[in-house]
Design an enzyme around this catalytic site. Structure first.
Site, PDB file in Angstrom:
ATOM      1  CE1 TYR A  92      37.238  40.579  56.704  1.00 60.40           C
ATOM      2  CE2 TYR A  92      38.330  38.945  55.325  1.00 60.40           C
ATOM      3  CZ  TYR A  92      37.506  39.252  56.394  1.00 60.40           C
ATOM      4  OH  TYR A  92      36.937  38.241  57.138  1.00 60.40           O
ATOM      5  CB  SER A 187      38.087  46.930  50.173  1.00 67.68           C
ATOM      6  OG  SER A 187      37.376  45.722  50.229  1.00 67.68           O
ATOM      7  CD  GLN A 188      38.362  45.317  57.314  1.00 71.33           C
ATOM      8  OE1 GLN A 188      37.906  44.283  57.754  1.00 71.33           O
ATOM      9  NE2 GLN A 188      39.640  45.658  57.479  1.00 71.33           N
ATOM     10  CG  ASP A 273      33.874  45.291  43.423  1.00 73.67           C
ATOM     11  OD1 ASP A 273      34.161  44.131  43.772  1.00 73.67           O
ATOM     12  OD2 ASP A 273      34.172  46.305  44.095  1.00 73.67           O
ATOM     13  CG  HIS A 312      37.241  44.620  45.471  1.00 76.55           C
ATOM     14  ND1 HIS A 312      36.216  45.483  45.813  1.00 76.55           N
ATOM     15  CD2 HIS A 312      37.980  44.460  46.597  1.00 76.55           C
ATOM     16  CE1 HIS A 312      36.323  45.823  47.076  1.00 76.55           C
ATOM     17  NE2 HIS A 312      37.389  45.226  47.581  1.00 76.55           N
TER      18      HIS A 312
END
Length: 334
Positions: A92, A187-188, A273, A312
């Site tokens: 992100y 992630s993203q 996370d 995360h």
């Protein structure tokens, strides 16, 4: 930091019912058909770097709406092709950084395409260079609510279309074996990876690492961290729009793409996370390939690395090496 979601025993059985629009497949079929009315128009030019063992090219192609999308294409110098390729999507608000700053896949003997995310690349790393020329209605700061009024205008419709076009683009590049293309992201980037897995039927492997953009309804109930919290803040103001927003999000939910995936996959999850709660990751993992299951006999391979005491950041270098070894095994490479 401590566990804040379901226990591991609960997670491995967690297979929730996730909202799926009846026209999901038609929506994405029409979206991609519209993008393909624009010539892919791949451009590639070698760039100078201080690295002696790789060659880097500045690549661009036409994505959603014919907009140009940038990427770095890196290959090991002096290695004969055609090589298997890994297309990587970025976390992100990160960008593709400087040329040569991501060398691990090329160092492991793969062609590597690192793809900018349109409009992003201004919060960490070395930046991005791909704009998003499309407008939006009222939104909270960030990208999660841009165009969220309708599936047609939502930001991630454009991002996921760019990602599919990136796979099409890498297959045209010199030295790439078009039959051996994998996708990967953190992630993203992991959420984008799952979208591509559900939209491109002939990938050789899929590697979503602590994936974002999964099981939105659950995430909005239990997660108070950005980026999910951007949507929470939006709905705290736009109170009557909850059902409309959840409807839009159902078209980009990683769980719905995971159901449709057929390629072997290696997930990762971090049980502490707070950004991408582990139940949202397991929702996608446990549904992965489920549209292709025959009773209790799965015909789609899926594996997951579990990082019990991590937030995360997940497995970081441990996961990166695990991915290379796993992909080598999938492809039968020594």
């Amino acid at each position: 930091m401590a566990l804040s979601d379901l226990s591991l025993d609960e997670l491995v059985r967690y297979r929730p019912s996730v909202r799926e629009p009846v026209d999901f497949d038609d929506f994405w079929s029409k979206t991609l058909a519209e993008a393909r009315t624009h010539d892919l128009d791949v451009e590639a030019a070698e760039v100078d770097t201080p690295y002696r063992t790789t060659t880097v090219r500045d690549v661009s192609f036409r994505g959603f709406g014919g907009d140009r999308v940038g990427a770095w294409f890196t290959v090991p110098r002096g290695v004969d092709g055609p090589l298997p390729a890994v297309v990587e999507f970025i976390g992100y608000n990160g960008g593709r950084d400087l040329p040569g700053e991501s060398l691990r896949w090329a160092s492991a003997g793969y062609a590597h395409l690192l793809v900018d995310t349109r409009g992003q690349g201004a919060r960490w790393g070395g930046g991005g260079r791909t704009g998003d020329p499309h407008g939006s209605g009222p939104s909270t700061p960030g990208f999660m609510t841009r165009g969220i009024e309708h599936p047609d205008t939502y930001f991630y419709r454009r991002v996921f279309t760019d990602a599919v076009r990136a796979v099409e683009a890498v297959r045209t590049l010199p030295g790439v074996d078009p039959a051996r293309v994998a996708v990967q992201g953190i992630s993203q980037g992991g959420g984008i990876t799952l979208a591509v897995a559900g939209l491109v039927p002939d990938l050789v492997a899929v590697m979503p690492d602590v994936p974002f953009l999964c099981h939105f309804a659950r995430a909005l109930d239990i997660c108070d961290k950005d980026p999910f919290a951007e949507i929470t803040r939006y709905l705290a103001v736009h109170r009557p729009r909850v059902d409309d927003v959840l409807h839009t999000l159902s078209y980009v939910d990683g769980v719905n793409f995971a159901k449709r995936a057929t390629a072997p996959s290696l997930f990762s999850v971090a049980l502490m996370d707070l950004v991408c709660p582990p139940s949202t990751v397991y929702a996608a993992y446990n549904h992965y390939g489920s549209n292709h299951y025959a009773g209790e006999r799965p015909d789609v391979r899926k594996d997951i690395e579990v990082y019990r005491f991590n937030d995360h950041e997940g497995g970081e270098s441990y996961q990166r090496q695990a991915q290379i070894r796993w992909l080598n095994g999938v492809l039968g490479r020594p």
